[in-house]
Design a protein around this motif. Structure first.
Motif, PDB file in Angstrom:
ATOM      1  N   ASN A 173      -7.465   0.126   4.781  1.00  5.01           N
ATOM      2  CA  ASN A 173      -6.611  -0.424   3.725  1.00  5.01           C
ATOM      3  C   ASN A 173      -6.084  -1.813   4.062  1.00  5.01           C
ATOM      4  O   ASN A 173      -5.858  -2.622   3.173  1.00  5.01           O
ATOM      5  CB  ASN A 173      -5.425   0.507   3.464  1.00  5.01           C
ATOM      6  CG  ASN A 173      -5.776   1.610   2.485  1.00  5.01           C
ATOM      7  OD1 ASN A 173      -6.665   1.446   1.658  1.00  5.01           O
ATOM      8  ND2 ASN A 173      -5.095   2.729   2.582  1.00  5.01           N
ATOM      9  N   GLU A 212       1.995   6.700   1.093  1.00  4.56           N
ATOM     10  CA  GLU A 212       1.541   7.966   0.497  1.00  4.56           C
ATOM     11  C   GLU A 212       0.193   8.450   1.027  1.00  4.56           C
ATOM     12  O   GLU A 212       0.030   9.633   1.302  1.00  4.56           O
ATOM     13  CB  GLU A 212       1.491   7.832  -1.021  1.00  4.56           C
ATOM     14  CG  GLU A 212       2.830   8.093  -1.672  1.00  4.56           C
ATOM     15  CD  GLU A 212       2.692   8.746  -3.028  1.00  4.56           C
ATOM     16  OE1 GLU A 212       1.716   8.449  -3.714  1.00  4.56           O
ATOM     17  OE2 GLU A 212       3.555   9.554  -3.374  1.00  4.56           O
ATOM     18  N   VAL A 245      -3.638  -2.512  -5.711  1.00  7.90           N
ATOM     19  CA  VAL A 245      -2.547  -1.611  -5.329  1.00  7.90           C
ATOM     20  C   VAL A 245      -1.401  -1.714  -6.318  1.00  7.90           C
ATOM     21  O   VAL A 245      -0.925  -0.726  -6.860  1.00  7.90           O
ATOM     22  CB  VAL A 245      -2.044  -1.943  -3.898  1.00  7.90           C
ATOM     23  CG1 VAL A 245      -0.727  -1.261  -3.624  1.00  7.90           C
ATOM     24  CG2 VAL A 245      -3.075  -1.516  -2.885  1.00  7.90           C
ATOM     25  N   ILE A 274       0.830  -1.212   0.000  1.00 10.05           N
ATOM     26  CA  ILE A 274       0.000   0.000   0.000  1.00 10.05           C
ATOM     27  C   ILE A 274       0.862   1.258   0.000  1.00 10.05           C
ATOM     28  O   ILE A 274       0.532   2.240  -0.655  1.00 10.05           O
ATOM     29  CB  ILE A 274      -0.944  -0.010   1.219  1.00 10.05           C
ATOM     30  CG1 ILE A 274      -2.024  -1.067   1.021  1.00 10.05           C
ATOM     31  CG2 ILE A 274      -1.599   1.351   1.413  1.00 10.05           C
ATOM     32  CD1 ILE A 274      -2.750  -1.434   2.268  1.00 10.05           C
TER      33      ILE A 274
END
Lengths: 299, 369
Positions: A202, A179, A287, A176
């Protein structure tokens, strides 16, 4: 560059193998699995249900030892899972987001429970908490009994299942990337808000996957718990310990009945695992696709 | 709100990525940090944002020293190259995030988000998820997301780096328009010189963790401070010359370095240096000539021109681009002519013509020592 490239290539190669080679390979795999997994699994239920369904449920519900073992396992496993989830999320986050001194050592330490035999792990805790152990005298002064009590079961189980959640989360967190978390910081979110609203959603499928594996292993834990529990029926006997005691005491019907319950829980875990696995894979895939897509455009 | 980073030093392990860098963005300006990859521009931006901390030096917003403040307290808008949209949230929730964490009342959040979505003409996409958007749409959402909480400054890290050429050009113009409307002091990182020149009010050119030049785009283009800047801005002929008594010679042709005031002063410096050293022998060097600073003649004017053969003519575009080879020196030269001039000359491929430099630059640093 294309992550699918190698797998496509691999598939093509196996398809080119002659027919008999493929038959031999699949055939031997099926035979092996049947002998080692499917037949034993069925035989557990066959033995348990040997005297009929009524007798089976009587054995389970009327036997105080069996009932207590089931309850204890259903208490110890969630406690260990909870501890490992908290520890796992923190450790995985540290290891995947930061470069600090001692990072390598921490990473190795997390894997120790995989390498050390559970019996040895149990002995370590006896040395630590026993009457002459490192913490033993101090604990006795406080009037706290750890060994041969519920806390010891949780500690031993937690130790042996420690790596599951961490090891599952690290690749997910790395895929992931940081960011989105940076974006949340720049928008003024607090660390807790970032974790709750960005990181957790996430990683939720990866986390759930780790929890399921951890729970399956925690329910089945035998060696370490055997050493630290003192195996007292109706007090410190978890399901695996009670099964063993029944078996040693020639109560094979009870042993198999209880074993069938443990097996049932394992199968449920397996089904959940397969369901969650798909979700984990699809998040990882989305991702990695997002990343490779944008990279190839920028180069 | 002006932004300033003063005397910033930063190392990652053994590697020093910023050497005493000072950069300033005046209030309301749009400043480009331009440089090749590895020049430290992104690290500098992250330090200004508070995502990284400097080893030494300070960061100021107006007169406040905010070096010790966290990224959270700095009230900045940050735009990432790969958008960094929250994948599990709708477009609306993405834009609303900065407002929710600041506990804006719900009606005001709705008002602000829909106002911003209308501004970028994406209000119909409010309930989509980021994966359902194109790259250009994603970056516009990322931009209004960072603008939503009314940041004091905007920091953009290669905002268009991941987009294809057409959308890139559109978004550039759009960013400029956007900035002219809001006047938020902005600093953006790019490795694309066209982007920097098209969009920014000021340009900072970075190289190996140092600031190479700071100035208005026109000044940087007209008066590059060094060979590196000249080379990096690209589209330039680098011609090897002999340096002799303050003259730059290619064969018998003298390069007109003294004709431009800046190059003239540069040349004086260089002359001064040479006389200090008491040397007057020949040295090798390079002069830089942009393609539009060269002219082509059919007749040789003595000593001042370079015979060359036409290899390729490209008439597509606002100027005619001609590639020639000066066979005597094995030198490839690009010349830009106006279409009118090209009409007058009626040039053909394979012809031998004479190149006449109108202006050339020489840089001193490389000859000192």
């Amino acid at each position: 560059m294309n992550p699918n490239f190698s797998t496509q290539f691999g598939q093509k190669k196996t398809q080119n193998d002659p027919f008999w080679v493929r038959c031999l390979l699949t055939g031997s795999a099926i035979v092996l699995l049947t002998i080692l997994v499917i037949v034993p699994l069925i035989s557990v239920y066959k033995e348990a249900l040997n005297d009929g369904v009524i007798a089976y449920f009587e054995t389970l519900f009327d036997d105080a030892d069996a009932g207590s073992a089931i309850r204890l396992t259903l208490l110890v496993a969630p406690c260990s899972v909870l501890l490992n989830t908290i520890f796992g999320v923190i450790a995985a986050w540290l290891l995947s987001r930061f470069r600090f001194t001692g990072r390598g050592i921490l990473s190795v330490l997390i894997d120790i429970p995989f390498a050390v035999s559970p019996v040895v792990a149990g002995l370590m805790f006896v040395l630590l908490f026993g009457a002459t152990g490192f913490f033993g005298p101090w604990l006795r002064q406080q009037g706290w009994q750890i060994l041969f009590e519920f806390p010891a079961l949780v500690i031993a189980t937690t130790f042996t299942t420690l790596p599951f959640v961490v090891r599952e989360l690290i690749p997910v967190l790395e895929a992931i990337g940081p960011e989105e978390e940076f974006a949340a910081v720049s928008l003024g979110a607090s660390p807790w808000q970032i974790f709750r609203q960005i990181t957790l959603p996430n990683i939720k499928w990866g986390l759930l996957y780790g929890i399921i594996l951890c729970n399956a292993r925690a329910m089945g834990e035998f060696g370490a718990v055997y050493v630290v529990s003192g195996h007292i029926a109706q007090e410190t006997n978890t399901m695996p310990l009670q099964i063993e005691q029944f078996f040693q005491g020639f109560q094979s019907r009870s042993a198999f009945a209880l074993a069938s319950v443990l097996t049932f829980l394992a199968i449920v875990s397996l089904i959940l695992k397969v369901m969650v696995e798909k979700q984990v894979r699809s998040t990882m895939k989305s991702v990695s696709q997002g990343h490779t897509g944008s990279h190839s455009q920028s180069e | 709100m002006s932004i300033a980073a003063k005397n910033i030093c930063k190392s990652f392990g053994q590697k020093k990525v910023l050497h005493n860098v000072t950069v300033e963005a005046p209030t309301g300006s749009l400043v480009a940090l331009l440089g090749p990859s590895g020049s430290g521009k992104t690290t500098l931006l992250r330090i200004i944002a508070g995502l990284d901390s400097p080893d030494s030096g300070s960061v100021h917003y107006s007169d406040d020293d905010i070096t010790q403040s966290s990224a959270r307290e700095r009230n900045i808008g940050f735009v990432f190259q790969h958008y960094a949209l929250f994948k599990h949230m709708t477009v609306f929730e993405n834009v609303a995030f900065g407002l929710r964490v600041r506990r804006w009342p719900e009606p005001r959040i709705r008002e602000r988000v829909s106002e911003l979505l209308k501004l970028v003409r994406l209000d119909e996409l409010a309930h989509r998820y980021p994966t359902q958007l194109s790259g250009g749409q994603k970056q516009r959402i990322a931009l209004i997301r960072s603008l939503a909480p009314q940041p004091r400054v905007m920091l953009l890290d290669e905002p268009f780096g991941a987009l294809d050429a057409k959308i890139r050009a559109e978004l550039r113009q759009w960013l400029r328009k956007f900035h002219d409307e809001f006047h938020v002091t902005s600093l953006f990182v790019t490795h694309d010189q066209d982007e920097a020149f098209e969009v920014s009010d000021w340009i900072v050119i970075m190289r190996d963790g140092r600031v190479e030049q700071f100035g208005r785009p026109a000044d940087v283009f007209e008066h590059p401070a060094s060979e590196f800047v000249m080379d990096f801005l690209g589209n330039v002929n680098k011609i090897p010359v002999r340096l002799h008594n303050g003259r730059a010679l290619l064969g018998q042709m003298e390069m007109p370095v003294k004709q431009t005031p800046s190059a003239g002063s540069v040349q004086n410096l260089w002359l001064g240096n040479k006389s200090n050293n008491g040397k007057s022998q020949e040295d090798a060097g390079h002069v830089y000539v942009r393609p539009h600073e060269l002219d082509i003649e059919r007749q040789a004017s003595p000593a001042e021109s370079l015979p060359a053969k036409i290899m390729h003519i490209n008439t597509a575009g606002s100027v005619v681009k001609i590639r020639l080879v000066a066979e005597q020196f094995g030198l490839l030269v690009n010349v830009d002519l106006s279409p009118e001039r090209f009409q007058v000359l009626k040039l053909q491929i394979g012809e031998v013509v004479y190149i006449l430099p109108k202006k050339a630059r020489i840089f001193v640093d490389d000859y000192v020592i």
